[in-house]
Design a protein around this motif. Sequence first.
Motif, PDB file in Angstrom:
ATOM      1  N   SER A  99       1.014  -1.199  -0.129  1.00  0.00           N
ATOM      2  CA  SER A  99      -0.139  -0.015   0.104  1.00  0.00           C
ATOM      3  C   SER A  99       0.913   1.314   0.043  1.00  0.00           C
ATOM      4  CB  SER A  99      -0.919   0.114   1.378  1.00  0.00           C
ATOM      5  OG  SER A  99      -0.323   0.240   2.378  1.00  0.00           O
ATOM      6  N   GLN A 111      -7.358   0.932  16.916  1.00  0.00           N
ATOM      7  CA  GLN A 111      -7.362   1.849  15.936  1.00  0.00           C
ATOM      8  C   GLN A 111      -6.270   2.158  15.084  1.00  0.00           C
ATOM      9  OE1 GLN A 111      -9.607   5.784  17.190  1.00  0.00           O
ATOM     10  NE2 GLN A 111      -8.749   5.000  19.185  1.00  0.00           N
ATOM     11  N   GLN A 131      -6.377   1.983  12.138  1.00  0.00           N
ATOM     12  CA  GLN A 131      -6.594   2.807  10.911  1.00  0.00           C
ATOM     13  C   GLN A 131      -6.223   4.355  11.141  1.00  0.00           C
ATOM     14  OE1 GLN A 131      -8.910   1.055  12.651  1.00  0.00           O
ATOM     15  NE2 GLN A 131     -10.609   2.447  13.350  1.00  0.00           N
ATOM     16  N   ARG A 132      -6.063   4.618  12.126  1.00  0.00           N
ATOM     17  CA  ARG A 132      -5.540   6.047  12.385  1.00  0.00           C
ATOM     18  C   ARG A 132      -4.311   6.451  11.729  1.00  0.00           C
ATOM     19  NH1 ARG A 132      -6.193   8.229  18.347  1.00  0.00           N
ATOM     20  NH2 ARG A 132      -5.532   9.989  17.525  1.00  0.00           N
ATOM     21  N   TRP A 170      -8.612  -5.505   9.370  1.00  0.00           N
ATOM     22  CA  TRP A 170      -7.497  -5.641  10.488  1.00  0.00           C
ATOM     23  C   TRP A 170      -7.767  -6.699  11.341  1.00  0.00           C
ATOM     24  CZ3 TRP A 170      -3.674  -2.319  10.194  1.00  0.00           C
ATOM     25  CH2 TRP A 170      -3.516  -1.294   9.256  1.00  0.00           C
ATOM     26  N   VAL A 224      -3.007   4.024   8.999  1.00  0.00           N
ATOM     27  CA  VAL A 224      -3.048   3.756   7.583  1.00  0.00           C
ATOM     28  C   VAL A 224      -4.317   3.437   7.249  1.00  0.00           C
ATOM     29  CG1 VAL A 224      -2.184   1.837   5.948  1.00  0.00           C
ATOM     30  CG2 VAL A 224      -1.069   2.417   7.985  1.00  0.00           C
ATOM     31  N   GLU A 225      -4.837   4.062   6.065  1.00  0.00           N
ATOM     32  CA  GLU A 225      -6.094   3.949   5.385  1.00  0.00           C
ATOM     33  C   GLU A 225      -5.938   2.968   4.288  1.00  0.00           C
ATOM     34  OE1 GLU A 225      -7.582   7.879   4.434  1.00  0.00           O
ATOM     35  OE2 GLU A 225      -7.771   8.375   6.616  1.00  0.00           O
ATOM     36  N   MET A 226      -6.458   1.516   4.534  1.00  0.00           N
ATOM     37  CA  MET A 226      -6.415   0.693   3.429  1.00  0.00           C
ATOM     38  C   MET A 226      -7.615  -0.272   3.650  1.00  0.00           C
ATOM     39  SD  MET A 226      -3.237  -1.697   4.304  1.00  0.00           S
ATOM     40  CE  MET A 226      -3.381  -3.020   5.642  1.00  0.00           C
ATOM     41  N   ASP A 227      -7.863  -0.929   2.515  1.00  0.00           N
ATOM     42  CA  ASP A 227      -9.209  -1.909   2.680  1.00  0.00           C
ATOM     43  C   ASP A 227      -8.881  -3.293   3.230  1.00  0.00           C
ATOM     44  OD1 ASP A 227     -10.513  -0.148   1.021  1.00  0.00           O
ATOM     45  OD2 ASP A 227      -9.990  -0.744  -0.893  1.00  0.00           O
ATOM     46  N   THR A 228      -7.659  -3.729   3.325  1.00  0.00           N
ATOM     47  CA  THR A 228      -7.385  -4.869   4.188  1.00  0.00           C
ATOM     48  C   THR A 228      -7.942  -4.914   5.500  1.00  0.00           C
ATOM     49  OG1 THR A 228      -5.355  -5.203   2.966  1.00  0.00           O
ATOM     50  CG2 THR A 228      -5.441  -6.709   4.875  1.00  0.00           C
TER      51      THR A 228
END
Length: 637
Positions: A10, A57, A59-60, A68, A62-66
């Motif tokens: 990514s 959290q 996603q704070r 967590w 890294v913003e990705m579709d995989t």
Amino acid sequence: MSLLTALKNSGALRTLDHALAQSLRRLRPDTPDTVLAAAALASLAVSQGHAGLDLHQPQRLVEMDTPWPDADTWREQLQASPWVDVPDTDNAPATDVPLVLENGLLYLRRYREYERRLADGLQRIATHASGQADAAALATLFAQLFPQAREGIDHQARAAGVALRHPLVLVTGGPGTGKTTTIARLLVLLAAQAVQADQPLPRVALAAPTGRAAERMAESLRLAVQRLRLLGIAPALCDAMPSTGTTLHRLLGVIPDSPRFRHHGDNPLPFDVVVVDEASMIDLPLMTKLVEAIAAGTRLVLLGDPDQLPSVEAGDVLSAILRASGDGLGTQADDHAALHTLLAPAALQPLAASTRFGGRRVQLQRGYRQTDALDLAPLAHAVREGDPATALALLRGGQLAGVHFHEDQVDPFQQHRDHLLSHWRGLGDAVDPGQALANAGRIRLLTAVREGPQGARGLNARIEALLAGVPRAGMAPGYFHGRLLLVTENSYRHRLFNGDIGICLADRHGAVTAWFPGDTPDQPRGFHPGALPAHESAFAMTVHKAQGSEFDEVWLQLPWRDNRVLSRELLYTGMTRARQSLHVLGSAPVLEAALKRHASRVSGLATRLAGNTAASGDAAVAEPAVQAPTPAQGQLF
């Protein structure tokens, strides 16, 4: 696809983050992928200003579709890993492994230890038994210093009174709330206390994270002392006030080519009072080293604005200290009685209940610095509160003196080129380097981002091309007469630090010297440009780099599209750098998006200070930006 591979593909991870995970894999090939990915993310978290990775959290960062991992499952895998230490208590040193898991946060070991050492150091300072001020003996002088205190609650008087009795005090407030004035009067009281006790005058150090912020504080203190002389304060007390400030690095004593300082726990600072301005800018490692260098019995006073951006590097120490204060109100009889003696017959509000953290905090009333030319208070208040409707109405209304909104303008040189360039071209006309450095602070173009057409780097490249012209004979390539420079890394050998600003001046033979502020305003220091540490042009700067500075005229350029770095704290910090005039360039949608976003950091420092750290594995601690308590201004903890 493994989580680590997804993160790598990514583009989210830095080379350093991925290398850490790969090193752990080489040493122990059986290490689960989720542990390797967590290690890489803990490293990435530090680069984004967090103390560690919040397992709840990710996603704070890294913003990705995989998808967590489940936080509980992830935690169990980390607890079972030999690479991860799980301390029994919050003050237990970590073992010699690279990662530490505590309260749902995964730390790089070094940063968990910084948090632990800082919490211990603050508690040590706050709980040190010190001689109490003789309130009755100082009452006459106190009334002379704070004549308004008898007419009602005077928060500056309260701050000075509390700081007089406690070794660790945090004084917070926005621009123009009188933090420096309060400190000047506190120092007079401490000097008077020493004279009454037939003791030497207190040795005082003034410091700030950057040289410009330190000089600003010293200059403000000098002006405050001049006003005290006019009030009739004894000349001997005024003469005892410090007249110069220094950076924290210089205060602690840099050691060339070493991350360590000359002053530390075994060789503490030789001062009785240490006053530090712009506390919001101080990162976790530097604050830890400062606190550990404070000697037993030394008074530490931190000044800061809780609504400004947190430090560029890891940690948000000011926010954590504020959060440790708690919200409940109670009464502390000793403070109440002493302050009543000092302020009588003024009415006193109750003081906040004590927590495990033994420091004290005073929030000064918000009064934003302004002049007849600049009416910034209403706009700053709307930005601080995250109120886009009011902020836009104020910007568009044109009713605020000195505030200009250039809506939908994405290029400051389309309509304002002549004005900006005339200032920069005139920098080289100063009679000496000291005057040139002073003139350099009159106008600054501030940006929210570093890259892109509206970023500092792109704008600087354009400005350089417009200003450089034909190089003089013998002039070093890229260094032209009047070029502003910004140091971007610390150089202990040169005593130049990240954020220092200088100017290039050429002599009549074309030889260029880069001049930077010295220990006093009239003694700038000159360097050959080729000998400087990493640097760049400073005609345009990011708001982060400008923090701690003020400029007569600020041009705040917002990006054309929303960016995750935008926040109300960034806008507030950028706008409040202005002294006389503020120009905001950008679109309404971008400004609205920024005001809906908080700059926040993940950290466990607040819970360590408050003493309610839960057992490892419980919910993570996330510390959003702190809003100063407005209902009970003057509240202490």
